[in-house]
Structure formats: structure tokens, C-alpha cells
Scaffold this motif. Structure first.
Motif, PDB file in Angstrom:
ATOM      1  N   LEU A 131     131.195  91.041  99.980  1.00 36.93           N
ATOM      2  CA  LEU A 131     131.133  92.502  99.903  1.00 36.93           C
ATOM      3  C   LEU A 131     130.511  92.939  98.576  1.00 36.93           C
ATOM      4  O   LEU A 131     129.717  93.885  98.533  1.00 36.93           O
ATOM      5  CB  LEU A 131     132.549  93.069 100.037  1.00 36.93           C
ATOM      6  CG  LEU A 131     132.687  94.519 100.503  1.00 36.93           C
ATOM      7  CD1 LEU A 131     132.183  94.670 101.923  1.00 36.93           C
ATOM      8  CD2 LEU A 131     134.134  94.967 100.411  1.00 36.93           C
ATOM      9  N   ARG A 134     126.735  92.641  98.775  1.00 35.20           N
ATOM     10  CA  ARG A 134     126.135  93.773  99.495  1.00 35.20           C
ATOM     11  C   ARG A 134     126.140  95.028  98.631  1.00 35.20           C
ATOM     12  O   ARG A 134     125.189  95.820  98.665  1.00 35.20           O
ATOM     13  CB  ARG A 134     126.887  94.019 100.801  1.00 35.20           C
ATOM     14  CG  ARG A 134     126.720  92.907 101.833  1.00 35.20           C
ATOM     15  CD  ARG A 134     127.560  93.178 103.060  1.00 35.20           C
ATOM     16  NE  ARG A 134     127.257  94.470 103.650  1.00 35.20           N
ATOM     17  CZ  ARG A 134     128.078  95.123 104.478  1.00 35.20           C
ATOM     18  NH1 ARG A 134     129.255  94.598 104.784  1.00 35.20           N
ATOM     19  NH2 ARG A 134     127.725  96.291 104.980  1.00 35.20           N
ATOM     20  N   ARG A 260     138.609  98.984 101.156  1.00 38.35           N
ATOM     21  CA  ARG A 260     137.612  98.246 101.926  1.00 38.35           C
ATOM     22  C   ARG A 260     136.917  99.166 102.925  1.00 38.35           C
ATOM     23  O   ARG A 260     135.687  99.097 103.091  1.00 38.35           O
ATOM     24  CB  ARG A 260     138.290  97.078 102.654  1.00 38.35           C
ATOM     25  CG  ARG A 260     137.379  96.296 103.608  1.00 38.35           C
ATOM     26  CD  ARG A 260     136.213  95.634 102.874  1.00 38.35           C
ATOM     27  NE  ARG A 260     135.379  94.870 103.774  1.00 38.35           N
ATOM     28  CZ  ARG A 260     135.507  93.560 103.976  1.00 38.35           C
ATOM     29  NH1 ARG A 260     136.439  92.881 103.339  1.00 38.35           N
ATOM     30  NH2 ARG A 260     134.699  92.932 104.794  1.00 38.35           N
ATOM     31  N   TRP A 261     137.690 100.016 103.594  1.00 38.77           N
ATOM     32  CA  TRP A 261     137.121 100.946 104.570  1.00 38.77           C
ATOM     33  C   TRP A 261     136.133 101.908 103.902  1.00 38.77           C
ATOM     34  O   TRP A 261     135.036 102.148 104.407  1.00 38.77           O
ATOM     35  CB  TRP A 261     138.258 101.714 105.243  1.00 38.77           C
ATOM     36  CG  TRP A 261     137.826 102.734 106.247  1.00 38.77           C
ATOM     37  CD1 TRP A 261     137.155 102.517 107.422  1.00 38.77           C
ATOM     38  CD2 TRP A 261     138.050 104.147 106.179  1.00 38.77           C
ATOM     39  NE1 TRP A 261     136.962 103.715 108.083  1.00 38.77           N
ATOM     40  CE2 TRP A 261     137.500 104.725 107.339  1.00 38.77           C
ATOM     41  CE3 TRP A 261     138.687 104.970 105.253  1.00 38.77           C
ATOM     42  CZ2 TRP A 261     137.551 106.094 107.603  1.00 38.77           C
ATOM     43  CZ3 TRP A 261     138.747 106.344 105.513  1.00 38.77           C
ATOM     44  CH2 TRP A 261     138.179 106.880 106.671  1.00 38.77           C
ATOM     45  N   SER A 264     132.887 100.194 102.889  1.00 41.14           N
ATOM     46  CA  SER A 264     131.993 100.045 104.040  1.00 41.14           C
ATOM     47  C   SER A 264     131.236 101.333 104.323  1.00 41.14           C
ATOM     48  O   SER A 264     130.043 101.313 104.648  1.00 41.14           O
ATOM     49  CB  SER A 264     132.797  99.620 105.272  1.00 41.14           C
ATOM     50  OG  SER A 264     133.385  98.344 105.080  1.00 41.14           O
ATOM     51  N   ARG A 265     131.909 102.467 104.175  1.00 42.40           N
ATOM     52  CA  ARG A 265     131.231 103.757 104.363  1.00 42.40           C
ATOM     53  C   ARG A 265     130.181 103.973 103.274  1.00 42.40           C
ATOM     54  O   ARG A 265     129.093 104.516 103.537  1.00 42.40           O
ATOM     55  CB  ARG A 265     132.260 104.889 104.370  1.00 42.40           C
ATOM     56  CG  ARG A 265     133.168 104.873 105.602  1.00 42.40           C
ATOM     57  CD  ARG A 265     134.335 105.841 105.457  1.00 42.40           C
ATOM     58  NE  ARG A 265     133.928 107.232 105.553  1.00 42.40           N
ATOM     59  CZ  ARG A 265     133.942 107.959 106.680  1.00 42.40           C
ATOM     60  NH1 ARG A 265     134.341 107.393 107.814  1.00 42.40           N
ATOM     61  NH2 ARG A 265     133.576 109.210 106.668  1.00 42.40           N
TER      62      ARG A 265
END
Length: 309
Positions: A131, A134, A260-261, A264-265
Motif C-alpha cells: 500500500l 502505491r 485503510r478504507w 484506498s479512496r
């Protein structure tokens, strides 16, 4: 949802900004004022049990729990009577207020409401190093900090997976935080019940007591406020679980998943059709990348709070 039963509108619904997961509007009609919550059902980490939560709320309201009156529920909408009150800032509350919160929890945990869902928890987020890569590739401002703390996040995930929960499991609110509380005549009003469900009692008490006993970080934690929640719980007829790290595993795991959510957004880089705006997701991601490692470092001190006397 058809809102015509709420009365003739006195004007358009007005957006109330600041929600971390959903979107809230105020509707004023000739029948009164209502809080209309548009639930994010597009990319939630888990499904809402809207009908069951509404039934639980109705039972809590009927039992005298200080909260907005639940009015209606649909697939992606919750409606409550609008409640006026003072916002609770993210800073230690008065011990008397914390004591009342503890008594509310004790009363809430005595309600006899059927709950047709297990206390199963979502999978603990993994893959933090990937993560971070990215985040670096997409130019996130907090990418370097996430890369440096990837090992810490992995250790936190291990803790969430292995920490023993002593029980009992109770049906409860699960998210009593300063932003889900109001103060009315100096006493608490509990908002935002959509995450309600089954939870280990120690996790509920630890999350609630710590959240209202501290400021935005962890440098100003008031033991007297933390213990006032527990005193109120016992005064309300509750029995405290054994002390230990389990008091904070729910809080840590929930924050881990929420960060984490939102990361991702942020990586998607576009405004979603529901839920928090991208700028708020950036704020949550940045705060979690910095705050979770600090919470992890402070865990032994927090555990000491649960050992009284």
C-alpha cells in the motif's frame, strides 16, 4: 426513501458537513425538524443492518436512553428527529459527563433485543508495504511516513488478530466518540447508531472511555475521566471485565480498517458518489498514518488505566 410523511418542507434540505462515513442533511417541515442520513452503500467496509439497527434504536429510545427519536429507516436512509445541543469537542470531557456516559452504556447493555447477526469481525487489513508503494507511485503526501511505518502497521494487525477478548459480548452502540455525542444541559445525547451490533464488552468500554478522556492526540489523557466512565457503568448495574489490552483492540482494529478504507479512496483520486469527500479522506489517512503508530507505542500506558487500585 419517500419523505412526504415528514410533512410539508419549509425549504430545501440542507447538507450538514463533517461526516466521516455518510452524508447528513437537515429537513425542516411543518411537522418539525429532521436529520436525514444518506448511508454510503457503495464502498462500505461492511454492510449496514439498517432494519435491525432501527429496531435496536427504537428499543433504546423507549427505554429512555438520551438520543434522537428514530423516525424511519430505508435501504440507504435513516431519519431521526433533529436534536439541538452543544457539540462535544475532541478534548477531555468533565468527569460528571463521563459518569453519565457510563450509566448510559450500562442501561443499554440490559436491553433485551434480538440480534440476528454474529459478532464476526472484518478481516484485519494487511499488505501495508504494498500500500505504501502505491501511495508513493500516486504522489500521496504521507507516502513516506507510511513506508517508514509499514512494519509497525503489520505488528498492529498481528495484535488485532491475536489479542484475546474475555467477553461477555453485548449488543451496543459500538461508536461512542466525541463526534457522536451532544451535550444538552450538560448531559450526554448519543447520536449515530448505524454501526450498532455485538461487541466484546471490554472493547466497548475501552473505546468509549478513552475517546472522551483525551484530546486529539495522546498527550492529554485524563485518568479521572476514563475512570468516571467505569464508575458510571458500575453504578448503572454493569460489571467490569478483566483489565488488559483487550480494552483497546476494538478501537485499534477499527481505526486500522477505517484508515485503510480512506487510503484506498485517496489512491483512487476521485470524488466518490457517497461517503466522505476526498479532502476528508486525505485528512483521515494522514491522521491515521501518524496517529496509529503513536497509539501503538502508548498501549502499555493505556492498559495501565484499566488496572484500578
Amino acid at each position: 426513501m419517500d419523505l412526504s410523511s415528514l410533512g410539508a418542507p419549509l425549504g430545501p434540505m440542507r447538507r450538514v458537513h463533517g461526516g466521516y462515513a455518510n452524508r447528513l442533511f437537515r429537513l425542516d417541515t411543518d411537522h418539525g425538524s429532521f436529520a436525514v442520513k444518506e448511508l454510503n452503500v457503495l464502498d462500505r467496509r461492511h454492510a449496514y443492518h439498517v432494519e435491525d439497527v432501527f429496531r435496536f434504536e427504537r428499543a433504546a429510545f423507549a427505554a429512555g436512553i438520551p438520543m434522537p427519536e428514530p423516525v424511519a429507516a430505508g435501504h440507504d436512509t435513516l431519519v431521526h428527529r433533529w436534536v439541538e445541543g452543544d457539540k462535544v469537542p475532541e478534548e477531555p470531557v468533565e468527569p460528571a459527563y463521563a459518569y453519565e456516559v457510563g450509566k448510559i452504556l450500562a442501561q443499554l447493555h440490559t436491553l433485551d433485543v434480538a440480534w440476528p447477526h454474529d459478532a464476526a469481525e472484518e478481516g484485519t487489513p494487511r499488505g501495508w508495504a504494498e500500500l505504501a508503494e502505491r501511495a508513493t507511485e500516486t504522489g500521496q503526501e504521507w507516502a513516506g511516513e507510511l513506508s517508514a511505518q509499514a512494519g509497525t502497521f503489520a505488528a498492529i494487525a498481528d495484535f488485532v488478530d491475536t489479542c484475546e477478548r474475555p467477553g461477555p459480548v453485548v449488543l451496543t452502540h459500538k461508536d461512542i466518540q466525541p463526534w457522536n455525542l451532544l451535550a444538552r444541559k450538560g448531559r450526554p445525547v448519543v447520536l449515530d447508531w448505524e454501526l450498532s451490533g455485538l461487541l466484546d464488552l471490554s472493547g466497548e468500554l475501552g473505546s468509549t472511555a478513552l475517546s472522551i478522556a483525551k484530546g486529539p492526540g495522546f498527550d492529554d489523557i485524563r485518568p479521572a475521566v476514563f475512570h468516571a466512565v467505569l464508575d458510571g457503568y458500575v453504578a448503572g448495574g454493569g460489571e467490569l471485565p478483566p483489565p488488559g489490552a483487550s480494552w483497546f483492540v476494538y478501537m485499534i482494529g477499527g481505526w486500522l480498517g477505517h484508515v485503510r478504507w480512506n487510503i484506498s479512496r485517496c489512491l483512487a483520486g476521485v470524488e466518490a458518489g457517497s461517503g466522505p469527500e476526498l479532502a476528508l479522506s486525505q485528512e483521515v489517512a494522514r491522521g491515521g498514518v501518524r496517529g496509529l503508530p503513536e497509539l501503538w507505542r502508548r498501549l502499555p500506558d493505556l492498559v495501565a488505566l484499566t488496572r484500578r487500585g
